[in-house]
Design a protein around this motif. Sequence first.
Motif, PDB file in Angstrom:
ATOM      1  N   ASP A 118       0.706  -1.070   0.045  1.00 47.36           N
ATOM      2  CA  ASP A 118       0.040   0.049  -0.031  1.00 47.36           C
ATOM      3  C   ASP A 118       0.633   1.242  -0.045  1.00 47.36           C
ATOM      4  OD1 ASP A 118       0.089   1.125   3.053  1.00 47.36           O
ATOM      5  OD2 ASP A 118       0.195  -1.177   2.954  1.00 47.36           O
ATOM      6  N   GLU A 119       0.173   2.277  -0.331  1.00 49.49           N
ATOM      7  CA  GLU A 119       1.049   3.526  -0.247  1.00 49.49           C
ATOM      8  C   GLU A 119      -0.108   4.854   0.069  1.00 49.49           C
ATOM      9  OE1 GLU A 119       2.165   4.673  -4.465  1.00 49.49           O
ATOM     10  OE2 GLU A 119       0.224   5.222  -4.925  1.00 49.49           O
ATOM     11  N   GLN A 120       0.522   6.059   0.727  1.00 46.93           N
ATOM     12  CA  GLN A 120      -0.168   6.750   1.332  1.00 46.93           C
ATOM     13  C   GLN A 120       0.503   8.085   0.700  1.00 46.93           C
ATOM     14  OE1 GLN A 120      -0.669   5.914   5.648  1.00 46.93           O
ATOM     15  NE2 GLN A 120      -2.949   6.016   5.039  1.00 46.93           N
ATOM     16  N   ASN A 121      -0.198   8.963   0.100  1.00 46.95           N
ATOM     17  CA  ASN A 121       0.367  10.101  -0.620  1.00 46.95           C
ATOM     18  C   ASN A 121      -0.008  11.536   0.271  1.00 46.95           C
ATOM     19  OD1 ASN A 121       1.861   8.620  -2.622  1.00 46.95           O
ATOM     20  ND2 ASN A 121       0.089   8.289  -3.476  1.00 46.95           N
ATOM     21  N   GLY A 122       0.837  12.054   0.895  1.00 51.92           N
ATOM     22  CA  GLY A 122       0.359  13.399   1.514  1.00 51.92           C
ATOM     23  C   GLY A 122      -0.370  13.096   2.856  1.00 51.92           C
ATOM     24  N   ILE A 123      -0.670  14.312   3.327  1.00 50.27           N
ATOM     25  CA  ILE A 123      -1.068  14.407   4.818  1.00 50.27           C
ATOM     26  C   ILE A 123      -2.421  14.108   4.855  1.00 50.27           C
ATOM     27  CG2 ILE A 123      -1.552  16.972   4.672  1.00 50.27           C
ATOM     28  CD1 ILE A 123      -0.041  15.457   7.616  1.00 50.27           C
ATOM     29  N   LEU A 124      -3.192  14.409   3.476  1.00 51.19           N
ATOM     30  CA  LEU A 124      -4.673  14.082   3.727  1.00 51.19           C
ATOM     31  C   LEU A 124      -4.960  12.533   3.681  1.00 51.19           C
ATOM     32  CD1 LEU A 124      -7.608  15.180   3.454  1.00 51.19           C
ATOM     33  CD2 LEU A 124      -7.448  15.016   1.050  1.00 51.19           C
ATOM     34  N   ASP A 125      -4.236  11.777   3.136  1.00 48.81           N
ATOM     35  CA  ASP A 125      -4.422  10.272   3.093  1.00 48.81           C
ATOM     36  C   ASP A 125      -3.841   9.653   4.471  1.00 48.81           C
ATOM     37  OD1 ASP A 125      -4.828  10.297   0.355  1.00 48.81           O
ATOM     38  OD2 ASP A 125      -3.238   9.117   0.026  1.00 48.81           O
ATOM     39  N   ILE A 126      -3.069  10.416   5.152  1.00 53.02           N
ATOM     40  CA  ILE A 126      -2.583   9.955   6.579  1.00 53.02           C
ATOM     41  C   ILE A 126      -3.825  10.238   7.451  1.00 53.02           C
ATOM     42  CG2 ILE A 126      -0.868  10.059   8.490  1.00 53.02           C
ATOM     43  CD1 ILE A 126       1.168  10.543   6.260  1.00 53.02           C
ATOM     44  N   VAL A 127      -4.132  11.480   7.475  1.00 50.90           N
ATOM     45  CA  VAL A 127      -5.277  11.994   8.366  1.00 50.90           C
ATOM     46  C   VAL A 127      -6.435  11.242   8.240  1.00 50.90           C
ATOM     47  CG1 VAL A 127      -6.573  13.857   9.095  1.00 50.90           C
ATOM     48  CG2 VAL A 127      -4.135  14.167   8.836  1.00 50.90           C
ATOM     49  N   SER A 128      -7.048  11.044   6.851  1.00 53.03           N
ATOM     50  CA  SER A 128      -8.301  10.441   6.743  1.00 53.03           C
ATOM     51  C   SER A 128      -8.325   8.897   6.714  1.00 53.03           C
ATOM     52  CB  SER A 128      -8.731  10.876   5.400  1.00 53.03           C
ATOM     53  OG  SER A 128      -7.830  10.416   4.296  1.00 53.03           O
ATOM     54  N   GLY A 129      -7.008   8.448   6.782  1.00 54.54           N
ATOM     55  CA  GLY A 129      -6.877   6.901   6.754  1.00 54.54           C
ATOM     56  C   GLY A 129      -7.242   6.246   5.513  1.00 54.54           C
ATOM     57  N   LYS A 130      -6.827   6.668   4.475  1.00 50.15           N
ATOM     58  CA  LYS A 130      -6.985   6.378   3.049  1.00 50.15           C
ATOM     59  C   LYS A 130      -5.551   6.143   2.551  1.00 50.15           C
ATOM     60  CE  LYS A 130      -8.305  10.544   0.509  1.00 50.15           C
ATOM     61  NZ  LYS A 130      -7.166  10.205  -0.497  1.00 50.15           N
ATOM     62  N   GLY A 131      -5.479   5.418   1.478  1.00 51.19           N
ATOM     63  CA  GLY A 131      -4.480   5.035   0.687  1.00 51.19           C
ATOM     64  C   GLY A 131      -4.836   4.141  -0.772  1.00 51.19           C
ATOM     65  N   ASN A 132      -3.644   3.835  -1.260  1.00 52.15           N
ATOM     66  CA  ASN A 132      -3.798   3.000  -2.682  1.00 52.15           C
ATOM     67  C   ASN A 132      -3.286   1.749  -2.289  1.00 52.15           C
ATOM     68  OD1 ASN A 132      -4.919   5.484  -3.963  1.00 52.15           O
ATOM     69  ND2 ASN A 132      -2.910   5.874  -4.395  1.00 52.15           N
ATOM     70  N   LEU A 133      -3.901   0.788  -2.728  1.00 54.78           N
ATOM     71  CA  LEU A 133      -3.441  -0.815  -2.573  1.00 54.78           C
ATOM     72  C   LEU A 133      -2.783  -0.945  -4.119  1.00 54.78           C
ATOM     73  CD1 LEU A 133      -3.715  -3.244  -0.542  1.00 54.78           C
ATOM     74  CD2 LEU A 133      -5.937  -3.769  -2.001  1.00 54.78           C
ATOM     75  N   LYS A 134      -1.533  -1.853  -3.964  1.00 53.96           N
ATOM     76  CA  LYS A 134      -0.993  -2.090  -5.095  1.00 53.96           C
ATOM     77  C   LYS A 134      -0.670  -3.561  -5.103  1.00 53.96           C
ATOM     78  CE  LYS A 134       1.013   2.266  -6.311  1.00 53.96           C
ATOM     79  NZ  LYS A 134       1.799   2.740  -7.436  1.00 53.96           N
ATOM     80  N   ILE A 135      -1.168  -4.244  -6.176  1.00 49.99           N
ATOM     81  CA  ILE A 135      -0.861  -5.432  -6.366  1.00 49.99           C
ATOM     82  C   ILE A 135       0.088  -5.981  -7.654  1.00 49.99           C
ATOM     83  CG2 ILE A 135      -1.815  -7.850  -6.968  1.00 49.99           C
ATOM     84  CD1 ILE A 135      -4.498  -6.459  -5.803  1.00 49.99           C
ATOM     85  N   LYS A 136       1.248  -6.340  -7.364  1.00 54.90           N
ATOM     86  CA  LYS A 136       2.282  -6.619  -8.329  1.00 54.90           C
ATOM     87  C   LYS A 136       2.357  -8.087  -8.927  1.00 54.90           C
ATOM     88  CE  LYS A 136       7.088  -6.194  -9.358  1.00 54.90           C
ATOM     89  NZ  LYS A 136       8.436  -6.074  -9.003  1.00 54.90           N
TER      90      LYS A 136
END
Length: 198
Positions: A118-136
């Motif tokens: 997973d990755e979280q980009n920026g303060i908004l992602d960290i504060v809101s508890g959201k992010g991107n899920l990546k599958i390789k």
Amino acid sequence: MGFRNSILNKHLSDRKIYKVIGHHSWKYTKSIVKHLFLLALLFLVYELLGAYFEWRYFDYVLGVLGLLLYVVFMVSILDIYLDCIVVTNKGLVLFKREGFLRQNTEHIQRDAAQSVYDEQNGILDIVSGKGNLKIKRQDEIYTFYEVANPSSVTNYIVQIRDSINSQENYVEPDKFDVLVETLGEVILDYVKNNKTST
């Protein structure tokens, strides 16, 4: 059972579904704000042009535009709702809806997914508890955007994959003992036959 789960059960009747991963509520909020802005713009056009033009069908035309805007809004919300990653006993299933008639379904077998992160980009992602899920897998990376609690979702997927793999590789002790005895007898017979032939 929800609308999305009934669709998934129909498509994946041969699999056991462990978890359905949808989008974070932030993705819904962005769509709602965008469509509210368009609705406010339409209302502003109605107020400004209605004061200057005396066209008999003006209210009907803007009413139809408002209705179309509502339909587009509902379709976009439904697209966000039906987009998901499904964790099953056979691997991951990626559902992607785009508009009325377009749907992409991609199956990723457990062994084909080389890594999940997973990755979280920026303060908004960290504060809101959201992010991107990546599958390789092999040379391709699939990104599922705006997932709630991405690190816990990633850990869950890895735990399910590992537990299924360990269950498949597990041999019951009784069966293992029988296997060892059988192999021992075969080896003894082979050694005896080799000694008698020489």
